[in-house]
Write a protein that holds these residues in place. Structure first.
Motif, PDB file in Angstrom:
ATOM      1  N   LYS A   1       0.914  -1.133   0.020  1.00 43.19           N
ATOM      2  CA  LYS A   1      -0.142   0.032  -0.080  1.00 43.19           C
ATOM      3  C   LYS A   1       0.879   1.072   0.192  1.00 43.19           C
ATOM      4  CE  LYS A   1      -1.809  -1.228   4.171  1.00 43.19           C
ATOM      5  NZ  LYS A   1      -2.406  -1.164   5.454  1.00 43.19           N
TER       6      LYS A   1
ATOM      7  N   LYS B   1      -6.995   2.967  -1.831  1.00 43.46           N
ATOM      8  CA  LYS B   1      -6.598   3.251  -3.308  1.00 43.46           C
ATOM      9  C   LYS B   1      -5.004   2.551  -3.376  1.00 43.46           C
ATOM     10  CE  LYS B   1      -9.147   7.416  -3.889  1.00 43.46           C
ATOM     11  NZ  LYS B   1      -9.100   8.988  -4.237  1.00 43.46           N
ATOM     12  N   HIS B   2      -4.839   1.652  -4.352  1.00 41.44           N
ATOM     13  CA  HIS B   2      -3.659   1.274  -4.650  1.00 41.44           C
ATOM     14  C   HIS B   2      -3.259   0.161  -3.679  1.00 41.44           C
ATOM     15  CE1 HIS B   2      -3.372   4.195  -7.937  1.00 41.44           C
ATOM     16  NE2 HIS B   2      -3.365   5.163  -7.162  1.00 41.44           N
TER      17      HIS B   2
ATOM     18  N   TYR C   1      -2.748  -3.579  -2.626  1.00 44.94           N
ATOM     19  CA  TYR C   1      -2.948  -4.917  -2.985  1.00 44.94           C
ATOM     20  C   TYR C   1      -2.497  -6.067  -2.072  1.00 44.94           C
ATOM     21  CZ  TYR C   1      -1.826  -1.671  -6.955  1.00 44.94           C
ATOM     22  OH  TYR C   1      -2.087  -0.581  -7.925  1.00 44.94           O
TER      23      TYR C   1
ATOM     24  N   GLN D   1       2.833  -6.387  -9.293  1.00 48.05           N
ATOM     25  CA  GLN D   1       2.087  -5.272  -8.936  1.00 48.05           C
ATOM     26  C   GLN D   1       3.049  -3.956  -8.657  1.00 48.05           C
ATOM     27  OE1 GLN D   1      -0.824  -4.986  -8.923  1.00 48.05           O
ATOM     28  NE2 GLN D   1      -1.764  -6.950  -8.427  1.00 48.05           N
TER      29      GLN D   1
ATOM     30  N   ARG E   1       3.398  -1.463 -11.686  1.00 49.16           N
ATOM     31  CA  ARG E   1       2.073  -0.722 -11.861  1.00 49.16           C
ATOM     32  C   ARG E   1       2.170   0.556 -10.896  1.00 49.16           C
ATOM     33  NH1 ARG E   1      -0.062  -6.398 -11.948  1.00 49.16           N
ATOM     34  NH2 ARG E   1      -0.330  -6.941 -13.967  1.00 49.16           N
ATOM     35  N   THR E   2       3.063   0.656  -9.873  1.00 54.30           N
ATOM     36  CA  THR E   2       2.707   1.590  -8.983  1.00 54.30           C
ATOM     37  C   THR E   2       3.391   3.042  -9.362  1.00 54.30           C
ATOM     38  OG1 THR E   2       4.500   1.014  -7.689  1.00 54.30           O
ATOM     39  CG2 THR E   2       2.522   0.128  -6.973  1.00 54.30           C
TER      40      THR E   2
ATOM     41  N   MET F   1       5.833   2.700  -1.718  1.00 55.53           N
ATOM     42  CA  MET F   1       4.974   2.081  -0.974  1.00 55.53           C
ATOM     43  C   MET F   1       5.568   1.341   0.159  1.00 55.53           C
ATOM     44  SD  MET F   1       2.656   1.882  -3.506  1.00 55.53           S
ATOM     45  CE  MET F   1       1.511   0.550  -3.272  1.00 55.53           C
TER      46      MET F   1
END
Length: 373
Positions: free
Chosen positions: A145, A153-154, A156, A167, A170-171, A176
């Motif tokens: 996160k 939001k965002h 996973y 994943q 894609r951030t 994170m």
């Protein structure tokens, strides 16, 4: 007349309900209104005794304006200086110091380079990162996160290292966190206002948005009181006036999952009528209290116990049973001699500071019953 101003954005419902509730109480010398900003000139006070901030996390212009208002003596809910300084990763560390249980967490660099940087900007970052050590520490499944995100939001759920890298790619430029999964039997979202008024709500984050706040609860009174105490302690330590905390219960033990939500959800259709009524009434009552306590020309912000202890040179950990220790005074260092032909300026005398603040009285935490009417 002391004015309470509400700063808000796209939300509907709560802003007008809050303003109406304050004004309906008809407290002598206090009124509430939606804030209207037509110009911002340095040195010009905002005109508000209290400002409830619901939007500056998304609008940097508002954040700076709130800081100026606070410097002029406005009581801003929440403290814009502290909110600008902390994040979910930092708060996780601070929560751990209070003795509450938190998931094991690691900070992850952004997948893409931030704007205006290059590879040379990261000379101190070892590449590749020691992913094996991080994965061994956190374990799988885990959650990835943003370190400063909100609203789920965002976020996973990660089951293995291959899924992590897929994943993470894609951030983009988001920084994170990777966090241990807590396999819970029950889950709660708790509103905390004023560091002492707590509303403990059964919550299911996997349901559709308007079905997450539950009415049925299997927790006993002792557990709910423990949750309320921990929520209040956390907010007092961090210095938040208006916040929400998410807690997972694993084998009867509360784990604090998320507690960096200084503009929590207030949509009546999402949180439910009873919870909405509690938030409106409690927020209005608290804002009035802050207006009554506000003194122009002084600091009227809430500063958490963490900062108060740190400024006094005391250890910041407040683990139960630990003795608070004052920091050691640094060894005196001889001042460096100025080079020749350099004028030595005399330091001006420090102005006398008037001590006009009194310590806040300890207020017992308001217990939250299993069912509230």
């Amino acid at each position: 007349m002391k004015k309470i101003g509400l700063l808000f954005g796209q939300e509907n419902g709560f802003p007008q309900a809050f303003i109406d509730r304050v004004n309906d109480k008809q407290i002598d010398g206090i009124t509430a209104e939606a804030i209207s900003i037509e110009k911002v000139i340095q040195g010009t006070p905002s005109g508000y005794a209290v400002i409830l901030d619901r939007i500056s996390q998304d609008v940097p212009f508002y954040r700076t304006w709130l800081k100026q208002a606070a410097l002029d003596g406005t009581a801003v809910i929440n403290n814009p200086f502290w909110w600008s300084a902390d994040d979910k990763f930092v708060n996780n560390e601070l929560a751990h110091r209070t003795g509450v249980k938190v998931p094991k967490t690691a900070l992850i660099p952004s997948r893409d380079l931030p704007l205006n940087t290059s590879d040379q900007s990261f000379r101190n970052l070892v590449y590749p990162f020691d992913w094996d050590a991080i994965f061994d520490h956190i374990g799988f499944p885990a959650y990835m996160k943003p370190y400063n995100g909100g609203g789920w939001k965002h976020v996973y759920k990660i089951h293995d290292r291959e899924e992590f890298f897929a994943q993470h790619a894609r951030t983009g430029q988001l920084v994170m966190m990777l966090q241990e999964e807590i396999k819970y039997q029950s889950y709660y979202r708790c509103y905390c206002i004023g560091g002492r008024y707590v509303r403990v709500i059964p919550y299911d984050p996997y349901q559709p948005e308007n079905q997450r706040y539950l009415t049925e609860d299997s927790g006993d009174t002792t557990l709910l009181n423990t949750i309320a105490d921990q929520v209040a302690q956390l907010n007092q330590y961090l210095g938040y006036d208006f916040n929400s905390v998410e807690i997972a219960i694993q084998n009867g033990v509360p784990y604090v999952i998320d507690f960096w939500n200084p503009a929590p959800e207030t949509n009546e259709k999402v949180i439910g009528t009873e919870n909405f009524e509690w938030v409106v009434e409690t927020a209005a009552t608290y804002a009035i209290q802050r207006a009554q306590q506000q003194t122009s020309g002084t600091d009227n912000l809430t500063w958490g116990n963490f900062l108060q202890h740190a400024i006094q040179g005391q250890q910041t950990a407040i683990v139960p049973g630990a003795k608070r220790v004052a920091a050691k005074k640094p060894t005196a260092v001889s001042p460096a001699k100025p080079p020749k032909d350099t004028k030595t300026l005399k330091e001006p005398k420090a102005p006398k500071v008037e001590e006009n603040e009194t310590p806040a009285k300890k207020t017992p935490v308001k217990k939250t019953k299993k069912k509230e009417s």
